[in-house]
Design a protein around this motif. Structure first.
Motif, PDB file in Angstrom:
ATOM      1  N   THR A 175      11.428  42.032   9.427  1.00  0.00           N
ATOM      2  CA  THR A 175      11.134  41.858  10.848  1.00  0.00           C
ATOM      3  C   THR A 175      12.383  42.091  11.689  1.00  0.00           C
ATOM      4  N   ALA A 176      13.515  41.558  11.235  1.00  0.00           N
ATOM      5  CA  ALA A 176      14.783  41.741  11.957  1.00  0.00           C
ATOM      6  C   ALA A 176      15.136  43.225  12.058  1.00  0.00           C
ATOM      7  N   HIS A 177      14.972  43.966  10.961  1.00  0.00           N
ATOM      8  CA  HIS A 177      15.277  45.408  10.972  1.00  0.00           C
ATOM      9  C   HIS A 177      14.329  46.160  11.912  1.00  0.00           C
ATOM     10  N   TYR A 178      13.057  45.786  11.902  1.00  0.00           N
ATOM     11  CA  TYR A 178      12.091  46.438  12.781  1.00  0.00           C
ATOM     12  C   TYR A 178      12.464  46.208  14.253  1.00  0.00           C
ATOM     13  N   ILE A 179      12.773  44.956  14.601  1.00  0.00           N
ATOM     14  CA  ILE A 179      13.152  44.631  15.983  1.00  0.00           C
ATOM     15  C   ILE A 179      14.433  45.355  16.367  1.00  0.00           C
ATOM     16  N   ALA A 180      15.396  45.388  15.447  1.00  0.00           N
ATOM     17  CA  ALA A 180      16.666  46.079  15.724  1.00  0.00           C
ATOM     18  C   ALA A 180      16.414  47.550  16.019  1.00  0.00           C
ATOM     19  N   ASP A 181      15.516  48.181  15.261  1.00  0.00           N
ATOM     20  CA  ASP A 181      15.172  49.592  15.517  1.00  0.00           C
ATOM     21  C   ASP A 181      14.544  49.769  16.900  1.00  0.00           C
ATOM     22  N   GLN A 182      13.676  48.823  17.287  1.00  0.00           N
ATOM     23  CA  GLN A 182      12.993  48.911  18.572  1.00  0.00           C
ATOM     24  C   GLN A 182      13.939  48.725  19.758  1.00  0.00           C
ATOM     25  N   LEU A 183      14.956  47.878  19.572  1.00  0.00           N
ATOM     26  CA  LEU A 183      15.848  47.532  20.687  1.00  0.00           C
ATOM     27  C   LEU A 183      17.191  48.250  20.645  1.00  0.00           C
ATOM     28  N   GLN A 184      17.400  49.076  19.624  1.00  0.00           N
ATOM     29  CA  GLN A 184      18.681  49.771  19.460  1.00  0.00           C
ATOM     30  C   GLN A 184      19.047  50.546  20.725  1.00  0.00           C
ATOM     31  N   GLY A 185      20.277  50.335  21.198  1.00  0.00           N
ATOM     32  CA  GLY A 185      20.752  51.041  22.372  1.00  0.00           C
ATOM     33  C   GLY A 185      20.379  50.392  23.686  1.00  0.00           C
ATOM     34  N   ARG A 186      19.483  49.410  23.663  1.00  0.00           N
ATOM     35  CA  ARG A 186      19.069  48.731  24.890  1.00  0.00           C
ATOM     36  C   ARG A 186      19.851  47.451  25.147  1.00  0.00           C
ATOM     37  N   VAL A 187      20.261  46.772  24.055  1.00  0.00           N
ATOM     38  CA  VAL A 187      20.985  45.502  24.153  1.00  0.00           C
ATOM     39  C   VAL A 187      21.978  45.397  22.998  1.00  0.00           C
ATOM     40  N   ILE A 188      22.859  44.424  23.081  1.00  0.00           N
ATOM     41  CA  ILE A 188      23.706  44.080  21.933  1.00  0.00           C
ATOM     42  C   ILE A 188      22.840  43.271  20.974  1.00  0.00           C
ATOM     43  N   LEU A 189      22.819  43.653  19.708  1.00  0.00           N
ATOM     44  CA  LEU A 189      22.022  42.952  18.698  1.00  0.00           C
ATOM     45  C   LEU A 189      22.955  42.214  17.745  1.00  0.00           C
TER      46      LEU A 189
END
Length: 198
Positions: free
Chosen positions: A153-167
């Protein structure tokens, strides 16, 4: 004809469904409640009835409270650009109990699981993306459990938000007071990989 203990047995059976209580623990708890009827059972019954009537999920973050928007989301003193993503409300409450996080939360309502047929739309992942844009979030902390489903789930969310926020994610490794001899291999590996200078 009903037995005089039928309602008590029904209460025991209902209590036994609670996490951490089996039939014997439930029987002891019910017996204690009956013995302390005025002190515990009456107030507990009233509190449970009130919660049953008023509890609801926060429309913004997914926390549980008695209003449409929870106290955490309403609190203007909290850092608005910082969002901590957790699996469920129990995780949010654990973070709050620690008292160190002063941002806002987003409760997913579970984790992705192909085996159980849980996809992004069954969780609050689309709402997370909307909040990041609408609330001008600058950092998302992925505070998900260190399970396979949690990490997926963390990897999926990171892919979705990549480049939009600091993760970022919570550190993993040796707990305070932990002894290496009692730790599992995965924890030791995570601790070694996340080592830092002294």
């Amino acid at each position: 004809m009903t037995r005089s203990t039928d309602k008590i047995e029904e209460l025991i059976a209902l209590m036994a469904r609670l996490p951490g209580l089996g039939p014997r623990s439930a029987r002891r708890a019910v017996l204690h409640l009956i013995r302390k009827r005025d002190l515990v059972l009456g107030p507990l019954s009233s509190a449970m009835q009130e919660v049953a009537e008023t509890a609801r999920e926060c429309l913004n973050c997914g926390n549980v409270g008695t209003a449409d928007i929870c106290e955490i989301c309403e609190d203007e003193s909290r850092a608005t650009g910082l969002l901590c993503v957790v699996e469920d409300v129990a995780d949010l409450w654990a973070m709050e109990r620690a008292g160190v996080f002063r941002g806002r939360y987003h409760v997913l309502g579970g984790t992705l699981s192909a085996l159980d047929g849980v996809g992004p739309d069954e969780l609050r992942i689309p709402q997370l993306g909307n909040r990041v844009a609408a609330e001008q979030i600058t950092e998302v902390i992925l505070a998900l459990n260190a399970t396979i489903d949690g990490q997926t789930t963390a990897h999926y969310i990171a892919d979705q938000l990549q480049g939009r926020v600091i993760l970022t994610s919570l550190a993993k490794g040796v707990p305070i007071g932990g002894e290496l001899d009692y730790l599992d291999d995965g924890t030791i590996t995570a601790a070694l990989n996340a080592r830092k200078p002294i």
